[in-house]
Design an enzyme around this catalytic site. Structure first.
Site, PDB file in Angstrom:
ATOM      1  N   GLY A   1      41.417  54.633  35.895  1.00 23.57           N
ATOM      2  CA  GLY A   1      40.372  54.110  35.005  1.00 23.57           C
ATOM      3  C   GLY A   1      40.213  55.107  33.873  1.00 23.57           C
ATOM      4  O   GLY A   1      39.999  56.303  34.107  1.00 23.57           O
TER       5      GLY A   1
ATOM      6  N   TYR B   1      46.004  43.604  37.026  1.00 23.38           N
ATOM      7  CA  TYR B   1      44.614  43.853  37.386  1.00 23.38           C
ATOM      8  C   TYR B   1      44.070  42.856  38.399  1.00 23.38           C
ATOM      9  O   TYR B   1      44.355  41.662  38.312  1.00 23.38           O
ATOM     10  CB  TYR B   1      43.722  43.702  36.148  1.00 23.38           C
ATOM     11  CG  TYR B   1      43.955  44.673  35.026  1.00 23.38           C
ATOM     12  CD1 TYR B   1      44.001  46.040  35.241  1.00 23.38           C
ATOM     13  CD2 TYR B   1      44.076  44.204  33.718  1.00 23.38           C
ATOM     14  CE1 TYR B   1      44.167  46.923  34.179  1.00 23.38           C
ATOM     15  CE2 TYR B   1      44.233  45.077  32.656  1.00 23.38           C
ATOM     16  CZ  TYR B   1      44.288  46.433  32.891  1.00 23.38           C
ATOM     17  OH  TYR B   1      44.444  47.288  31.839  1.00 23.38           O
ATOM     18  N   TYR B   2      43.227  43.340  39.288  1.00 22.94           N
ATOM     19  CA  TYR B   2      42.387  42.497  40.150  1.00 22.94           C
ATOM     20  C   TYR B   2      40.977  43.025  39.949  1.00 22.94           C
ATOM     21  O   TYR B   2      40.490  43.847  40.711  1.00 22.94           O
ATOM     22  CB  TYR B   2      42.851  42.578  41.608  1.00 22.94           C
ATOM     23  CG  TYR B   2      44.232  41.981  41.756  1.00 22.94           C
ATOM     24  CD1 TYR B   2      44.399  40.654  42.146  1.00 22.94           C
ATOM     25  CD2 TYR B   2      45.360  42.726  41.426  1.00 22.94           C
ATOM     26  CE1 TYR B   2      45.669  40.097  42.220  1.00 22.94           C
ATOM     27  CE2 TYR B   2      46.633  42.165  41.486  1.00 22.94           C
ATOM     28  CZ  TYR B   2      46.771  40.848  41.884  1.00 22.94           C
ATOM     29  OH  TYR B   2      48.018  40.283  41.947  1.00 22.94           O
TER      30      TYR B   2
ATOM     31  N   ALA C   1      48.438  58.829  30.125  1.00 15.03           N
ATOM     32  CA  ALA C   1      48.791  59.943  29.227  1.00 15.03           C
ATOM     33  C   ALA C   1      47.778  60.069  28.081  1.00 15.03           C
ATOM     34  O   ALA C   1      47.366  61.173  27.718  1.00 15.03           O
ATOM     35  CB  ALA C   1      50.194  59.743  28.666  1.00 15.03           C
TER      36      ALA C   1
ATOM     37  N   ASP D   1      44.693  59.269  28.154  1.00 15.76           N
ATOM     38  CA  ASP D   1      43.433  59.806  28.685  1.00 15.76           C
ATOM     39  C   ASP D   1      43.550  61.308  28.898  1.00 15.76           C
ATOM     40  O   ASP D   1      42.591  62.050  28.651  1.00 15.76           O
ATOM     41  CB  ASP D   1      43.081  59.137  30.019  1.00 15.76           C
ATOM     42  CG  ASP D   1      43.100  57.627  29.918  1.00 15.76           C
ATOM     43  OD1 ASP D   1      42.769  57.099  28.832  1.00 15.76           O
ATOM     44  OD2 ASP D   1      43.463  56.966  30.915  1.00 15.76           O
TER      45      ASP D   1
ATOM     46  N   ASP E   1      47.342  58.817  37.434  1.00 16.81           N
ATOM     47  CA  ASP E   1      47.024  59.034  36.015  1.00 16.81           C
ATOM     48  C   ASP E   1      46.747  60.491  35.681  1.00 16.81           C
ATOM     49  O   ASP E   1      46.961  60.910  34.552  1.00 16.81           O
ATOM     50  CB  ASP E   1      45.792  58.201  35.632  1.00 16.81           C
ATOM     51  CG  ASP E   1      46.133  56.723  35.516  1.00 16.81           C
ATOM     52  OD1 ASP E   1      47.269  56.347  35.862  1.00 16.81           O
ATOM     53  OD2 ASP E   1      45.260  55.958  35.082  1.00 16.81           O
TER      54      ASP E   1
HETATM   55  O1  KDG Z   1      44.695  54.651  30.563  1.00 12.21           O
HETATM   56  C1  KDG Z   1      45.041  54.354  31.891  1.00 12.21           C
HETATM   57  C2  KDG Z   1      44.235  53.201  32.308  1.00 12.21           C
HETATM   58  O2  KDG Z   1      44.609  52.101  31.528  1.00 12.21           O
HETATM   59  C3  KDG Z   1      44.368  52.821  33.720  1.00 12.21           C
HETATM   60  O3  KDG Z   1      44.010  53.847  34.596  1.00 12.21           O
HETATM   61  C4  KDG Z   1      43.604  51.589  34.106  1.00 12.21           C
HETATM   62  O4  KDG Z   1      41.526  51.920  33.018  1.00 12.21           O
HETATM   63  C5  KDG Z   1      42.485  51.231  33.214  1.00 12.21           C
HETATM   64  C6  KDG Z   1      42.604  49.969  32.532  1.00 12.21           C
HETATM   65  O5  KDG Z   1      41.602  49.310  32.414  1.00 12.21           O
HETATM   66  O6  KDG Z   1      43.689  49.647  32.065  1.00 12.21           O
END
Ligand code: KDG
Length: 327
Positions: free
Chosen positions: A44, A116-117, A268, A270, A306
């Site tokens: 995230g 995504y879920y 990367a 982040d 991450d």
């Molecule tokens: O920057 C990495 C994020 O994209 C990943 O950890 C998941 O936060 C995320 C997302 O919403 O894509």
């Protein structure tokens, strides 16, 4: 229900706000239909930034909603274990912690896709009532990203309210475009991103995101200049293996990225934003902070997850910089 509060403790220097997801990273590259084992990681964007900035030496805190479930407990433990303050984390008994799966090297070699879920997740139910204004006012900086603006109306409203609180208190507001086309289109995103840029002092974007939203032909320097013209006094545009281009209102420069064997580049950007913010809050000048942040981001790409591969300031000092990765 709050995460672990001590209301009288001094707050963190950097507060980030967003959604934490549990990432399932396949044990091997290729189409997920053929993958049978996954590693579980916390991810995230804004949680990653809080961790990277902590590694760069700043004290950090993360604001977000986690589900009252095992994955919420997992996320909380990871953040706490990384030294991120979780005293303003809210647990949501009615909605789950989001999860997503990565898929490496397929269909595009060298690229990672995300599945995504997350719809209806606890994180997307973040709401302005979850904000503790003094916590943000006590910090030196607030960071959020376009993901939080995209996941729901209430998360968007919360992010803008947090930025308003931070700015009204004279705090630095930092924003990463983080365009996620699975969450919204570039056309939908543009006015919302521009509103966020107008409220920010620091802006981060990948060159790909900038081109997708504003100008498909832009060079990195032109993108940094254009982002700065939308409000921020510093804009940083990341360019994968080519490092990052920056513009601070007067000077434009490029920070190099060391060459590494990329396992997974997710996160990367982040690592770069967090590394830069942490370095800046520790007193480094823009150029030095960005050079180091580029090394942190590159190292982060050498491992799954991450942030796991992102070095601390001490590791950077004692091992990586003396080995002349930078110069
Ligand atoms: O920057 C990495 C994020 O994209 C990943 O950890 C998941 O936060 C995320 C997302 O919403 O894509």
């Amino acid at each position: 229900v709050s995460g672990s509060g001590n209301a009288s403790a001094p707050g963190p220097e950097l507060v980030t706000l967003g959604e934490l997801l549990v990432q399932f990273a396949p044990g091997r590259p290729g189409a997920l239909r053929y993958v049978s084992s996954f590693e579980k990681h916390a991810a995230g964007a804004e949680a990653n930034v809080a961790i990277a900035a902590r590694r760069a030496g700043a004290s950090t805190g993360w604001i977000g909603r986690l589900g009252s479930d095992e994955f919420g407990q997992f996320g909380l433990r990871i953040l706490r274990g990384e030294g991120v303050d979780c005293s303003r984390v809210v647990f949501d008994p009615d909605h789950p912690t989001a999860v997503y799966f990565t898929q490496r090297g397929y269909p595009l070699p060298g690229k990672t896709a995300a599945f995504y879920y997350r719809s209806g997740s606890a994180g997307a139910h973040l709401s302005p009532e979850d904000l503790d204004a003094p916590y943000i006012q006590r910090a030196r900086a607030l960071h959020f990203s376009g993901i939080t603006l995209a996941i729901s109306e209430s998360a968007r409203e919360t992010a803008f309210e947090a930025a308003r609180i931070a700015r009204a208190a004279g705090r630095l507001v930092s924003f990463d475009i983080n365009l996620r086309l699975k969450l919204w289109s570039a056309k939908e995103a543009r006015p919302v991103l521009e509103r966020a840029l107008a409220a920010s002092e620091f802006a981060f974007s990948s060159i790909g995101d900038y081109r997708a939203v504003w100008d498909p032909d832009s060079t990195p320097e032109a993108a940094a200049r254009a982002l700065a013209s939308l409000g921020p006094r510093l804009a940083i545009v990341t360019c994968d293996a080519d490092g990052a281009a920056a513009f601070d209102g007067e000077r434009a420069w490029v920070a190099p990225a060391p060459h590494v064997k990329v396992v997974d580049s997710t996160g990367a950007g982040d690592a770069l934003a967090g590394g830069f913010l942490g370095g800046h809050l520790r007193g480094a000048g823009f150029e030095e902070a960005l050079e180091r942040a580029c090394v942190m981001a590159a190292q982060g790409c050498t491992q799954l997850g991450d942030f796991e591969g992102v070095p601390t300031a001490e590791e950077l000092e004692s091992v990586i910089v003396p080995r002349a990765v930078l110069r």
